[in-house]
Scaffold this active site. Structure first.
Site, short mmCIF file in Angstrom:
data_model
loop_
_atom_site.label_atom_id
_atom_site.label_comp_id
_atom_site.label_asym_id
_atom_site.label_seq_id
_atom_site.Cartn_x
_atom_site.Cartn_y
_atom_site.Cartn_z
N ARG A 199 0.86 -1.18 0.00
CA ARG A 199 0.00 0.00 0.00
C ARG A 199 0.89 1.23 0.00
O ARG A 199 1.60 1.48 0.97
CB ARG A 199 -0.85 0.04 1.26
CG ARG A 199 -1.81 -1.11 1.37
CD ARG A 199 -2.48 -1.07 2.74
NE ARG A 199 -3.28 -2.28 2.93
CZ ARG A 199 -3.75 -2.68 4.09
NH1 ARG A 199 -3.51 -1.95 5.19
NH2 ARG A 199 -4.47 -3.76 4.20
N ASP B 187 1.27 5.25 0.26
CA ASP B 187 0.52 6.35 0.90
C ASP B 187 0.13 7.41 -0.12
O ASP B 187 0.65 7.43 -1.24
CB ASP B 187 1.39 7.01 1.98
CG ASP B 187 1.49 6.17 3.23
OD1 ASP B 187 0.50 5.52 3.59
OD2 ASP B 187 2.58 6.18 3.84
N TYR C 242 12.69 0.73 -3.17
CA TYR C 242 12.20 2.09 -3.24
C TYR C 242 13.33 3.04 -3.63
O TYR C 242 14.50 2.81 -3.32
CB TYR C 242 11.63 2.55 -1.88
CG TYR C 242 10.32 1.93 -1.50
CD1 TYR C 242 9.12 2.53 -1.85
CD2 TYR C 242 10.28 0.75 -0.78
CE1 TYR C 242 7.90 1.97 -1.49
CE2 TYR C 242 9.07 0.18 -0.40
CZ TYR C 242 7.89 0.79 -0.77
OH TYR C 242 6.68 0.25 -0.41
N ARG D 72 10.44 6.71 4.38
CA ARG D 72 10.32 8.15 4.62
C ARG D 72 10.97 8.55 5.94
O ARG D 72 11.54 9.65 6.06
CB ARG D 72 8.85 8.58 4.57
CG ARG D 72 8.28 8.51 3.15
CD ARG D 72 6.78 8.62 3.12
NE ARG D 72 6.31 9.83 3.77
CZ ARG D 72 5.03 10.08 4.05
NH1 ARG D 72 4.09 9.17 3.75
NH2 ARG D 72 4.68 11.21 4.62
#
Lengths: 249, 249
Positions: A50, A52, A111, A198
């Site tokens: 998922r 964000d 990522y 993050r």
């Protein structure tokens, strides 16, 4: 019934995130509506992860089951047709075995986090990077990042709303380097905690700007407490770039 | 009075183009309004070239005259502050001699044209590339492009509304190469005719897809007639990337 693996690219900017929610449009909802428009079937799409609100994907993977018998290229092209004008593209659709699961079959994820490190704000890359105006030392960030690589309790970098069973994960790679005016973080692991990348980016920014030493980062990791970690970097710099499966089957 | 050289980056998507027009917001107007908000002066900004609606700039150059005595970093930061939320960034502001002219002093300009050459539509690069779904042969495009390099009458690639005195220009460079899923055109000359790069891109796409041979392209060039050239590629793939001055002054 055929199970399909979908490889996706999207701009997360206009969406509330991957997951269907009442508060706004989601990538999952747009895809499910496109599948229904194409097939007439009421289909549930399962993503590998998922993302964000505001987080992008250069390569997200999802799966779905279709009754309709059709060719792979037709699935891809029809979904892209019905997805317009949403900034979501189906890069490929492949028939897979029925026990393939986009999330549970995945053995790795990667990522990219992009920081635009210059005084002027982004213009062309607005919504695509985190703008950090103070000069950052990418080499110092890279050296510090190696403290985080390996098998650790990452509670200090885990969002309070994280639903993972355990805060213990193995981080396989965290490389930081300068690319022109940008600083890129490349992060790889089997799986991630909520906001983990993050929180890494926000914390390593403290190292890059000289506010934190490696000792600060080591202490933060060992504290196993979110309040000891650095701030959460904004979503728009984050890109899901790869989902790896041991057998594409 | 001080003359200032401004180096700019912008996303051309939301604008009617560089030049102030009644029909919608222009980059020139946004800049002039930002200068007035900062200085209280009614200032005219002169660009090195007029980009069309939807055309981007990684490096556009402009000049203006300010009565207000101020530092270079202050000019840059204040304009960026007042330009928000427009996707225009002032990369630098430099004091220059009073006979510096962004347009007339320029000795060279460079453009990038980006084609996304894949079956799925762009998602993250929507509005930033020309989407061409049929496979293109970048090497064939590059070889054909060399026919256009040099001193020629480019009437076949000149928009009817072009205001240049002569259709004769010297094209210094036209390189075409594949960059992952994209095909990039790098184009350099002292100056360009209106739509020249987009007409090159639209015409070379005919070569890349096998519709045109080098002989077709040579005939088109020699016809000196716009109707003999290929179509005009869309604006969103075009980027002004460099304006060269013999002396930064």
């Amino acid at each position: 019934m055929q199970r399909w693996k979908l490889t996706l690219e999207y701009d997360g900017g206009p969406f509330i995130g991957w997951q269907r929610q009442d508060e706004g449009p989601s990538i999952q909802q747009c895809l499910e509506e496109a599948v229904t428009a194409f097939s007439g079937e009421d289909v549930r799409i399962h993503g590998a992860g998922r993302t964000d609100s505001g987080v992008h994907a250069l390569m997200q993977v999802a799966h779905m089951d279709l009754e309709k018998a059709t060719k792979a290229d037709t699935v891809r092209d029809a979904l892209n047709y019905h997805l317009k004008p949403n900034p979501i593209a189906v890069l490929s659709a492949e028939p897979v075995v029925e026990d393939f699961h986009a999330r549970f079959s995945a053995s790795g994820r990667a990522y990219l986090y992009r920081i635009l490190n210059r005084r002027p704000p982004p213009a062309l890359e607005c919504g695509r990077v985190w703008s950090v105006t103070r000069p950052l030392d990418a080499d110092a960030m890279h050296r510090a990042a190696q403290i985080l690589v390996g098998h650790h309790d990452f509670s200090s970098f885990r969002a309070s709303q994280c639903q993972a069973d355990s805060p213990v994960k193995t981080l396989d790679r965290l490389d930081v380097f300068r690319a022109g005016e940008e600083i890129h973080l490349i992060v790889e692991a089997r799986s991630f905690l909520h906001h983990q990348v993050r929180n890494f980016a926000g914390t390593l920014e403290l190292v890059g700007s000289g506010k934190w030493t490696n000792a600060h980062l080591r202490d933060a990791l060992h504290a196993k407490d979110r309040s000891a970690g650095g701030p959460t970097a904004p979503p728009q710099g984050l890109y899901l770039t790869k989902v790896v499966y041991p057998d594409v089957g």
